[in-house]
Design a protein around this motif. Structure first.
Motif: not given
Length: 700
Positions: A111-113, A160-164, A168-170, A177-180
């Motif tokens: 998962r990216c966000a 950010e909270k979800a990543e911690s 979320i992975d990144r 789209l570019s980042g994913t």
């Protein structure tokens, strides 16, 4: 346009979902996504990206499908297809990924966000629980304790909270789209596995002893007997103790039980009621709105300061007018303290606090309001004072400025008559604390222009309020209904109940606070001062205020003086019963010629709730409220009526208008002809076996 589009970008398959406005999980979207995943297994792609068009990722289930026969494929089937993909599937999240939308993301292998995105499982707010694996996958990634808080609160969290929390992975800062795509290529290069959340095992030994039982007890205090919160705990317990497939089966069983419950039906009713309330009957859809770029507020007290915070939070500059520089400094200090409280709770940063405060400027001069687009008066509830303020505003403000009053009871037309522009005058009744409470009663005067009404409704959304249009009468919708509710609370006290009994009955039933405790919180002196300016006839029956008057004369003003109907702990403000008050109540009953008796909890509940309903029926018939559901929104969001009961008018329909009518007739015969005259609309609908909802559909 198809709801799902697939394209290859090099060796990456990109599945684009497009179901405006929020990419809800409709049958067409589910079918298209299921097919795209399935077909992509045989093409040249090495990884798949799930991306949404428009302003958001999948924001949740299509709520319009609730209660209808299910259509294949079910969300669970789509999720299984995603998770079973032999190619890594990456969710690319922007906007909000909520409910079923986040469950889809959890089924993806990665998962990216965007940094601005939010994720969450808010089903509890509709009396439901995540029904497509949310309670089973979330604790496997975030841990059980974090999952309990996330799902039982239902509040979205930042990327950010979800990543911690490993959800979320990144987090991606710029182009999603570019980042994913970059992330997908990294996964391919390191031959990353199709990491399935379902394969993660939770070690039961890692769970603190008694965690689930302790959480259930804390939750019960917060949610007071609601079904979904306790079922969520059971699902998370199953995630620890049962194999994944058995946990899913448990989740589905409890989801269906919640879906069929009266609690969920009531909350879904409110979901639609809140949205319907913004639709103003007779107001053309093309009615123009005025741009509100700056606001003036008259009065920097608790209410005025709270109103100012709403606009500052929305980025709208505020001029806060007070009678002296000392009063300005005092008001700004309170606002700063309120922001500090939010900052200490992690709800905003030091920089945000400084920015919001910079948008609120104090003044003692009406001439500084010359160019504001809207002025809201928030001074003491006195007609002469308000008319004086509006006369000054009429002289000081530009002709097109909207002049609004925050009055709780007073006649909007009388206030507007103090100006040369009654068409630009409106009521904007905020609820205390104004920076917290969601409800905004928009009160239409006889001459209020359509663009002014339209602007007020739109502005409410801008400052994150839920608007309800009310007609101009004493108390409008909410406070007009509150009068008979409080009347019955006071009469029950005189007739034999105690403050503790009345508050306990209403709070156990679900009210945020009982009526006696609310009086102490608001301050008994406020009503006392208001009554001093009224004639004996205007004050009404002394039985409805005699106890409060005695308490005020004794200096017992409520929480702020440490004593009212209760005594209050000076540190915790916990309320304590007081035998002195019981003696006062008994003495007043004797003075009023009332013989006290034992009053059942059932009688208290029915007298208070049925008084609300009866007055609500009168409000509907005379057109003060547009529809029954508007009244429900007012009482849930402004007065602490339990949301899981749907509001007073929905509650009446649910238990049956015949029962309500029969009880009111019994109260009329046994207690008081004056207090318990059945509303004509209620009587008619009860005889017809109809409902308020049907009446609204038929007559409007």
């Amino acid at each position: 346009m198809s709801a799902v589009h697939y394209e290859l970008i090099g060796n990456i398959g990109v599945i684009r979902l497009n179901n405006p406005p929020v990419n809800a999980l409709s049958q067409a979207l589910r079918e298209g996504l299921w097919g795209a995943i399935k077909n992509a297994q045989d093409d040249t792609s090495q990884a798949l990206i799930l991306l949404c068009e428009g302003r958001t990722f999948i924001a949740g289930a299509d709520i319009t499908e609730f209660g209808k026969p299910p259509q294949a494929p079910a969300l669970s089937e789509v999720i299984t297809e995603i998770e079973n993909s032999h190619k890594p599937v990456i969710a690319a999240i922007h906007g909000t990924a909520l409910g079923g939308g986040f469950e889809v993301a959890l089924a993806c292998h990665y998962r990216c966000a965007l940094a601005s995105a939010k994720i969450g499982l808010p089903e509890i707010k509709l009396g439901l629980l995540p029904g497509a694996g949310g309670t089973q996958r979330t604790p496997r990634l975030a841990g059980v304790e974090a999952a309990l808080e996330l799902i039982t609160r239902g509040t979205p969290i930042s990327a950010e909270k979800a990543e911690s929390m490993n959800l979320i992975d990144r987090v991606i800062e710029n182009d999603l789209l570019s980042g994913t795509l970059t992330y997908a290529h990294e996964l391919i290069q390191r031959n990353a596995p199709t990491r399935r959340v379902r394969d993660i095992c939770i070690d039961p030994a890692s769970i603190p002893e008694g965690l689930f039982d302790d959480f259930r007890q804390r939750l019960e205090k917060r949610t007071r007997g609601q079904l979904a919160p306790q079922h969520i705990v059971s699902c998370l317990e199953a995630a620890v103790k049962l194999p994944f497939e058995q946990g899913l089966a448990k989740e589905l069983d409890l989801f269906i039980e919640c879906l069929l419950s009266s609690e969920s039906a009531a909350l879904r009713h409110l979901f639609f009621a809140e949205r319907t309330a913004t639709k103003i009957k007779g107001l053309p859809k093309d009615t123009p709105t005025r741009e509100i770029k700056s606001v003036g507020i008259i009065g920097g007290g608790t209410m005025g300061g709270g109103i100012a915070m709403n606009f500052a939070n929305a980025g709208i500059p505020v001029k806060l007018l007070e009678v002296s520089q000392t009063a300005i400094e005092s008001g700004l200090a309170v606002i700063s303290k309120n922001y500090s409280i939010s900052m200490n709770k992690g709800r905003l940063t030091e920089g945000q606090k400084a920015h919001f405060l910079s948008l609120i400027q104090g003044t003692t001069n009406y001439s500084e309001l010359a160019e504001v687009d809207l002025v809201i008066e928030a001074v003491f509830e006195n007609m002469a004072l308000k008319q004086e303020v509006f006369t000054k505003l009429d002289q000081s403000c530009k002709p097109e400025a909207i002049l609004a009053t925050n009055t709780s009871f007073l006649d909007i037309d009388q206030i507007a008559a103090a100006t040369s522009r009654p068409e630009n005058v409106i009521g904007l009744h905020f609820f205390s604390p104004a920076n917290v409470m969601k409800l905004l009663e928009v009160v239409r005067g006889t001459k209020s222009a359509d663009p002014v009404i339209s602007t007020a409704i739109q502005l409410a959304k801008t400052i994150n309020k839920t608007p309800v249009l009310a007609g101009n009468c004493y108390g409008f919708i909410g406070n007009r209904m509150l009068l008979p509710y409080n009347r019955e609370a006071q009469l029950c006290l005189l007739e034999g109940a105690t403050p503790e009994q009345i508050d306990s009955v209403m709070e156990s039933w679900g009210m945020a606070m009982g009526p006696i405790a609310v009086g102490d919180l608001a301050g008994l002196d406020i009503g006392f001062k208001a009554r001093q300016g009224l004639s004996d006839a205007e004050r009404g029956d002394p039985k409805t205020y005699c106890i409060a008057d005695v308490l005020v004369k004794m200096g017992r003003l409520g929480q702020k003086s440490g004593a009212g109907y209760y005594r209050y702990d000076p540190e915790t403000r916990a309320r304590v019963n007081d035998l002195e008050v019981l003696a006062i109540i008994e003495a007043q009953a004797e003075i009023q010629g009332i013989k006290r008796r034992k009053i059942s909890n059932k009688e208290i509940l029915e007298r208070l709730t049925f008084a609300l309903i009866n007055e609500g029926a009168n409000i509907l018939e005379d057109g003060t409220a547009q529809r029954p559901s508007d009244i429900d929104v007012v009482y849930v969001y402004g007065y602490g009526f339990p949301a899981h009961r749907g509001g007073p008018m929905y509650y009446a329909d649910n238990i049956g208008l015949a029962k309500v009518y029969e009880s009111i007739c019994a109260f009329h015969d046994r207690l008081s002809e004056n207090c318990w005259t059945p509303a004509p609309l209620l009587a008619r609908l009860a005889r017809e076996g109809s409902t308020f909802a049907s009446w609204a559909d038929d007559s409007h």
